[in-house]
Design a protein around this motif. Structure first.
Motif, short mmCIF file in Angstrom:
data_model
loop_
_atom_site.label_atom_id
_atom_site.label_comp_id
_atom_site.label_asym_id
_atom_site.label_seq_id
_atom_site.Cartn_x
_atom_site.Cartn_y
_atom_site.Cartn_z
N GLY A 1 51.83 -62.64 24.69
CA GLY A 1 51.25 -61.60 23.86
C GLY A 1 51.40 -61.91 22.39
N MET A 2 51.16 -60.90 21.54
CA MET A 2 51.12 -61.14 20.10
C MET A 2 52.48 -60.93 19.43
SD MET A 2 48.20 -62.23 19.25
CE MET A 2 48.20 -61.97 17.47
N GLY A 3 53.48 -60.59 20.19
CA GLY A 3 54.79 -60.32 19.59
C GLY A 3 55.50 -61.59 19.13
N PRO A 4 56.74 -61.43 18.68
CA PRO A 4 57.52 -62.58 18.20
C PRO A 4 57.83 -63.59 19.30
CG PRO A 4 58.87 -60.57 18.23
CD PRO A 4 57.46 -60.16 18.53
N ASP A 5 57.69 -63.19 20.58
CA ASP A 5 57.99 -64.13 21.67
C ASP A 5 57.14 -65.39 21.57
OD1 ASP A 5 59.63 -62.18 22.48
OD2 ASP A 5 58.64 -61.74 24.40
N THR A 6 55.90 -65.22 21.13
CA THR A 6 54.99 -66.36 21.06
C THR A 6 55.49 -67.41 20.09
OG1 THR A 6 53.08 -65.07 21.69
CG2 THR A 6 52.65 -67.06 20.43
N ASP B 1 59.80 -59.52 5.96
CA ASP B 1 59.04 -60.68 6.45
C ASP B 1 59.94 -61.92 6.53
OD1 ASP B 1 56.60 -59.57 6.99
OD2 ASP B 1 55.86 -59.83 4.93
N VAL B 2 60.71 -62.13 5.45
CA VAL B 2 61.61 -63.29 5.43
C VAL B 2 62.64 -63.18 6.55
CG1 VAL B 2 63.36 -64.53 4.09
CG2 VAL B 2 61.32 -63.65 2.95
N VAL B 3 63.20 -61.98 6.70
CA VAL B 3 64.19 -61.77 7.76
C VAL B 3 63.57 -62.06 9.13
CG1 VAL B 3 65.57 -60.01 8.96
CG2 VAL B 3 65.60 -60.15 6.45
N ALA B 4 62.33 -61.60 9.34
CA ALA B 4 61.67 -61.81 10.63
C ALA B 4 61.51 -63.30 10.92
CB ALA B 4 60.30 -61.14 10.64
N THR B 5 61.13 -64.06 9.90
CA THR B 5 60.96 -65.51 10.08
C THR B 5 62.29 -66.18 10.39
OG1 THR B 5 59.05 -65.59 8.62
CG2 THR B 5 60.25 -67.64 8.94
N VAL B 6 63.31 -65.86 9.59
CA VAL B 6 64.63 -66.48 9.78
C VAL B 6 65.20 -66.13 11.15
CG1 VAL B 6 67.01 -66.52 8.96
CG2 VAL B 6 65.13 -66.63 7.32
N LEU B 7 65.01 -64.87 11.55
CA LEU B 7 65.53 -64.43 12.85
C LEU B 7 64.85 -65.19 13.99
CD1 LEU B 7 67.70 -62.32 13.34
CD2 LEU B 7 65.89 -60.68 13.94
N ALA B 8 63.51 -65.27 13.91
CA ALA B 8 62.77 -65.99 14.95
C ALA B 8 63.21 -67.45 14.99
CB ALA B 8 61.27 -65.90 14.68
N LEU C 1 57.37 -74.59 12.72
CA LEU C 1 56.59 -73.98 13.79
C LEU C 1 56.50 -72.47 13.66
CD1 LEU C 1 55.09 -74.83 16.39
CD2 LEU C 1 56.21 -76.67 15.15
N VAL C 2 57.61 -71.84 13.34
CA VAL C 2 57.61 -70.37 13.23
C VAL C 2 56.61 -69.94 12.14
CG1 VAL C 2 58.97 -68.36 12.50
CG2 VAL C 2 59.93 -70.00 14.13
N VAL C 3 56.70 -70.58 10.97
CA VAL C 3 55.80 -70.20 9.88
C VAL C 3 54.35 -70.54 10.23
CG1 VAL C 3 55.25 -70.58 7.44
CG2 VAL C 3 57.63 -70.44 8.16
N GLY D 1 48.74 -65.10 13.46
CA GLY D 1 49.08 -63.75 13.01
C GLY D 1 50.35 -63.30 13.68
N ALA D 2 50.99 -62.30 13.11
CA ALA D 2 52.23 -61.82 13.70
C ALA D 2 52.52 -60.47 13.10
CB ALA D 2 53.38 -62.79 13.40
N GLY D 3 53.45 -59.73 13.70
CA GLY D 3 53.82 -58.43 13.18
C GLY D 3 54.45 -58.55 11.80
N ALA D 4 55.30 -59.58 11.64
CA ALA D 4 56.01 -59.78 10.38
C ALA D 4 56.36 -61.25 10.25
CB ALA D 4 57.28 -58.93 10.35
N GLY D 5 56.58 -61.69 9.01
CA GLY D 5 56.98 -63.08 8.81
C GLY D 5 56.37 -63.64 7.54
#
Lengths: 272, 256
Positions: free
Chosen positions: B114-119, B54-61, B188-190, B197-201
């Protein structure tokens, strides 16, 4: 002595709120190769406008400037300017060494630039400061860097706009003597603008006295002091004292016959 | 050094207060877990693979969003800053778009991305673009005319003056914009993870911990991680800025 700089009937006008402001008008003079000519005039008389026109930074409204015979339009390649405000003319993100190399980037390779900068810094007594940044130096040292940068460029004509007006008196004397020494070493032609009468006589081979705005040349005096000058003995000599009095008198009340050139002049502010 | 000590004392005080309040029974059981419980959860979570992801997903985004924002806003700022016509022509559009809160664009972004990380990346870019853009435009005006005259007097043309004077002079201002935007992008990401909602983060983790089981100890632990990330981002950029632009930040002690 061949002519280095020839200024003919130079004039510049600005659009101002209440009409047109004439900063300089009908200025003509020449500077011989290897000469050091000082321009002295009352404050606000358009000295800086004159210098900017000669350097090609400003396009004059009338008249022309020729540098070794070529008409100046745009900034000539073999000219350097030292401005009064050293703190604003050195690049703060560059070390002293890089500042001095700055104008050499286009023409010279890396090794040659280094060597030129090293020599110039040695000339102005700043060998140890090459790696420092301008903000780590005192005002006098910063102006030395600006002078070194101009020297490293090896200009045919060095223009100086009140270069020593922002340093303390002691530093000023040092820098004046530095200028006299390096222009002898390098045989540079110098046109120096100042508002300081003593400085103009002390430094100059010739002194051009300007009138109030719109500036015109009211006198072109040859300084008949020995080439070798000294801050104490030169300044106390009879000839120096007499000359500075003469310049002061000319500045204070310009002679009427010089003040009326051929063409009729309007006042400082000309309505449209 | 003393300032750092005082800062740490303040932090210790806050943690102690959390412990006392948590154990005092002021809040209903489980609403305000004491500091020791939160810190214990935090340590457990750092060993938990799905939380680390989850942390990695947030930092990456966050990193992708900041990268895109820089790539968009810096060139655009340089363009608008150097061409007054464009700048004036776009002012009305910019002044309309800028005040829109990014989170208000969540529904629009979901429809488009959509609901992916792109949003979350899109919304973080949207918010992060402005500080960089404005600082860059502003920086182009900040160059001292005498520096430009100096360069011109040595025969540099317009392009060379831009490359060798205006841009280096603008760099510290742009860096400040990037530092501000780095914090904004993380917020904003968080936020988007939490709100949409999101897949991970980290945001998704906090949302799940609070909604289903109401595990406030996990919520606080996740929040703490987000806070530490924000602190590191800002401190990192600040340190980098001080190192790169010492000439600009310093007041300069002048040796006589």
């Amino acid at each position: 002595m061949p002519t280095m700089l020839e200024v003919t009937d130079l004039g510049h006008r600005y659009a101002a709120k209440d009409g047109v402001y004439t900063a300089i008008d009908g200025l003509s003079f020449t500077v011989g190769s290897g000469e050091l000519v000082c321009i002295v005039g009352p404050s606000g008389c358009g000295k800086s406008t004159l210098l900017r026109s000669v350097s090609g930074l400003l396009r004059p409204t009338t008249g022309q400037v020729r540098l070794h015979g070529n008409l100046v339009s745009g900034v000539p390649a073999d000219l350097a300017v030292v401005f009064q405000d050293y703190s604003r003319s050195l690049f703060p993100w560059l070390s002293v060494q890089r500042n001095v190399e700055f104008p050499l980037r286009r023409a010279l390779g890396r090794a040659e630039r280094r060597e030129r900068a090293r020599q110039a810094l040695e000339q102005v007594g700043l060998t140890g400061a090459a790696g420092k940044y301008p903000w780590q130096l005192s005002g006098g040292m910063q102006q030395r860097v600006a002078i070194a940068r101009a020297l490293a460029y090896r200009p045919a004509l060095l223009l100086m706009d009140e270069p020593f007006a922002s340093v303390d008196a002691q530093t000023r004397f040092e820098l004046e003597d530095l200028l006299l020494r390096v222009r002898r070493e390098q045989d540079t032609t110098v046109l120096l603008v100042t508002h300081d009468i003593d400085e103009s006589v002390y430094l100059g081979d010739r002194v051009l006295v300007l009138s109030k705005s719109p500036a015109r040349v009211v006198a072109d005096l040859t300084v008949d002091l020995p080439a070798e000058r000294d801050q104490i003995t030169t300044r106390e000599s009879e000839r120096f004292v007499a000359m500075r009095a003469e310049v002061a008198r000319l500045l204070h009340s310009p002679p009427a016959e010089v003040a009326a050139p051929a063409r009729e002049r309007a006042g400082a502010v000309v309505g449209e | 050094m003393r300032r750092a000590v005082r800062g740490l004392l303040g932090l210790a005080g806050l943690l102690a207060l959390g412990e006392v309040v948590g154990r005092s029974g002021l809040a209903p059981e489980g609403y305000l877990p004491p500091t020791s419980v939160v810190l214990t959860r935090l340590v457990e979570l750092l060993g938990d693979q799905s939380f680390v992801l989850d942390v990695v997903a947030t930092v990456l985004a966050w990193a992708i969003a900041l990268g895109i924002a820089v790539a968009v806003a810096v060139p655009l700022g340089l363009l608008l800053g150097s061409v007054p016509v464009l700048r004036h022509g776009t002012r009305a559009v910019v002044e309309f778009l800028r005040p829109i809160p990014s989170v208000a664009l969540i529904p629009l972004a979901i429809v488009v991305f959509g609901m992916g990380p792109d949003t979350k990346i899109f919304l973080a870019v949207y918010a992060a673009v402005w500080p960089i853009l404005f600082n860059t435009i502003y920086a182009m005006d900040e160059v001292d005319p005498l520096l430009v005259d100096t360069a011109r007097s040595f025969g540099l043309n317009r392009g060379q003056v831009l490359a060798r004077v205006v841009l280096p002079n603008a760099a510290p201002f742009v860096a400040t914009g990037i530092r501000l935007s780095a914090s904004i992008a993380l917020i904003l990401v968080v936020s988007v993870e939490l709100l949409a909602g999101a897949g991970a983060g980290i945001g998704k983790f906090i949302l799940e911990a609070s909604s289903g089981s109401g595990r406030m100890d996990l919520v606080f632990a996740g929040t703490l991680v987000a806070g530490v990330l924000g602190y590191l981002v800002n401190a990192g950029f600040e340190g980098l800025q001080r190192k790169l632009f010492a000439w600009s930040a310093t007041t300069g002690e002048v040796p006589q």
